[in-house]
Design an enzyme around this catalytic site. Structure first.
Site, PDB file in Angstrom:
ATOM      1  N   GLY A   1      75.903  59.674 -74.056  1.00  0.00           N
ATOM      2  CA  GLY A   1      76.285  59.858 -75.449  1.00  0.00           C
ATOM      3  C   GLY A   1      75.129  59.507 -76.362  1.00  0.00           C
ATOM      4  O   GLY A   1      74.044  59.176 -75.898  1.00  0.00           O
TER       5      GLY A   1
ATOM      6  N   GLU B   1      74.396  66.533 -76.566  1.00  0.00           N
ATOM      7  CA  GLU B   1      74.263  65.428 -75.612  1.00  0.00           C
ATOM      8  C   GLU B   1      74.491  65.914 -74.182  1.00  0.00           C
ATOM      9  O   GLU B   1      73.790  65.517 -73.259  1.00  0.00           O
ATOM     10  CB  GLU B   1      75.269  64.319 -75.946  1.00  0.00           C
ATOM     11  CG  GLU B   1      74.959  63.541 -77.216  1.00  0.00           C
ATOM     12  CD  GLU B   1      73.692  62.677 -77.071  1.00  0.00           C
ATOM     13  OE1 GLU B   1      73.263  62.425 -75.921  1.00  0.00           O
ATOM     14  OE2 GLU B   1      73.124  62.290 -78.105  1.00  0.00           O
TER      15      GLU B   1
ATOM     16  N   GLU C   1      68.059  58.377 -64.138  1.00  0.00           N
ATOM     17  CA  GLU C   1      68.980  57.259 -63.959  1.00  0.00           C
ATOM     18  C   GLU C   1      70.433  57.687 -64.070  1.00  0.00           C
ATOM     19  O   GLU C   1      71.304  56.872 -64.304  1.00  0.00           O
ATOM     20  CB  GLU C   1      68.670  56.157 -64.980  1.00  0.00           C
ATOM     21  CG  GLU C   1      67.489  55.284 -64.602  1.00  0.00           C
ATOM     22  CD  GLU C   1      67.771  54.405 -63.386  1.00  0.00           C
ATOM     23  OE1 GLU C   1      68.660  54.746 -62.579  1.00  0.00           O
ATOM     24  OE2 GLU C   1      67.097  53.380 -63.250  1.00  0.00           O
TER      25      GLU C   1
ATOM     26  N   GLU D   1      71.786  65.651 -71.196  1.00  0.00           N
ATOM     27  CA  GLU D   1      71.999  64.841 -70.002  1.00  0.00           C
ATOM     28  C   GLU D   1      72.081  65.663 -68.731  1.00  0.00           C
ATOM     29  O   GLU D   1      71.728  65.182 -67.660  1.00  0.00           O
ATOM     30  CB  GLU D   1      73.300  64.031 -70.144  1.00  0.00           C
ATOM     31  CG  GLU D   1      73.324  63.046 -71.288  1.00  0.00           C
ATOM     32  CD  GLU D   1      72.339  61.892 -71.087  1.00  0.00           C
ATOM     33  OE1 GLU D   1      71.913  61.652 -69.944  1.00  0.00           O
ATOM     34  OE2 GLU D   1      71.986  61.246 -72.091  1.00  0.00           O
TER      35      GLU D   1
END
Lengths: 218, 218
Positions: free
Chosen positions: A37, A53, A105, A57
């Site tokens: 987010g 977002e 990550e 991502e």
DNA sequence: ACAAAAGTGTTCGATATACACCCATGT
DNA sequence: ACATGGGTGTATATCGAACACTTTTGT
């Protein structure tokens, strides 16, 4: 007051429902997992912020995305007053995440075995899960978790993973065939034992049913 | 970025579903009707802000209130970037609104005959109405629109007003009696012709049913 | 006595659930 | 040949929808 969007992104991997989580590299909650987010820009709508977002991502754009709920308790972010508009997204297992940037990550974790999460994100995921289970029973969101072509067994496994119960194969297939929202393809999935017929979701047909008020019964 | 809460407050008056609207006294949209709302304070949760606004506008506190959806398109408020977390509330027809303060310009208007509203409030009301209709079919929100004691005909009229269709009296009553969530009272409503048995909602009983996954079928 | 709203059962079709065996292929 | 997953039908219970008359009161 600051406003963020956070996105609960679900997928199914080997019959297990998973959520995409990113490990935080900056305070607060460094090292903890959080759902992806970020802050809403001044000049973008909420939905656009969520789409941005999501793209940042995962690198994917055309996925199922819907607004979930807004969380705005006073102490939910130690940095100050931040309310978040949570979304939930479904992406099919065949889409690889982008491997670059922060995605290094990012990890898919099974919803049944989540570690302690940052902020109030555990609550947000619970809420998303509840919404997903409900929607599965009267909409066709389930198809969003599969690639375009799939077998009936694969579809049933999606339902079983999310609802956490076994379904009867014959009843499942009969309902689908009565709804006539699946189109059999002249192709078979090989690789197991007996080859399985491939289908695709006939969205147009479904729209008509929905307009008539006919729902999806599971 | 600024955050408001806006509340769609429904009630039923003489068999018609109505929304509480306030006439705007300050720009933008002076003179237009809007749903009640206001800015979220720095130190209050979203739900608290909604409760506060509800109390300020209506003087009532213990009503059904749930978060609806957040609206955050860029141009929705001419003053600048304002996102709103919309709520919807149900209040029973027997509760008088406070007559003081800003309530002077508050009016109940039938949802079927709304004038042009301020901001994107028409869209918000549409959304609330859809949610209300859906919830009516699988929850007990309908009771929130009635006083504590009510007759079966009054309850049926609530359903008919919201769903905008006639229901069969015998089927309606049979379903209710099977659910056993109503408690008959040793009282009757007089004033019409034949006196009608009064009931009250047995919430405790309903909680048990809901925990077992038994839903409310209308 | 009549008008008005309250109250009450049965039938039928549709839908959900439970349940077991044969088939086509890979090894 | 056998192990694996794919594919198929029937019987029963449950639920929702359609449908009309009697009862109790006020006027």
């Amino acid at each position: 007051m600051q406003v963020t969007v956070d996105i609960v992104i679900f997928t199914i991997q080997s019959g297990v429902l998973k959520v995409l989580l990113v490990k935080r590299g900056a305070p607060p909650f460094v090292g903890r997992f959080a759902i992806p987010g970020g802050f809403v820009h001044e000049d973008e709508a909420l939905d656009q912020a969520a789409l941005r977002e999501l793209r940042e991502e995962t690198g994917v754009a055309d996925v199922y995305l819907e607004q979930l709920y807004s969380f705005g308790d006073v102490g939910r972010d130690p940095r100050g007053r931040v309310i978040t508009v949570a979304y939930f997204a479904l992406i099919s297992a065949d889409r690889p995440l982008r491997a670059d940037t922060d995605a290094a990550e990012a990890k898919w974790l099974a919803v049944g075995q989540l570690p302690t999460l940052a902020f109030d994100h555990a609550k947000i995921i619970d809420y998303a899960l509840e919404r997903l289970r409900n929607k599965l029973e009267y909409t066709t969101v389930g198809f969003q978790l599969l690639p375009e072509k799939f077998t009936l067994t694969e579809l049933q496994e999606v339902y079983e993973a999310i609802l956490e119960r076994k379904l009867d194969k014959r009843n499942f297939r009969r309902k689908l065939s009565l709804l006539r929202i699946l189109k059999p393809l002249p192709e078979y999935r090989r690789g197991g034992q007996r080859p399985a017929q491939l289908y695709r979701f006939a969205a147009a047909r479904f729209e008509k049913l929905r307009d008539k008020g006919i729902l999806f019964p599971f």
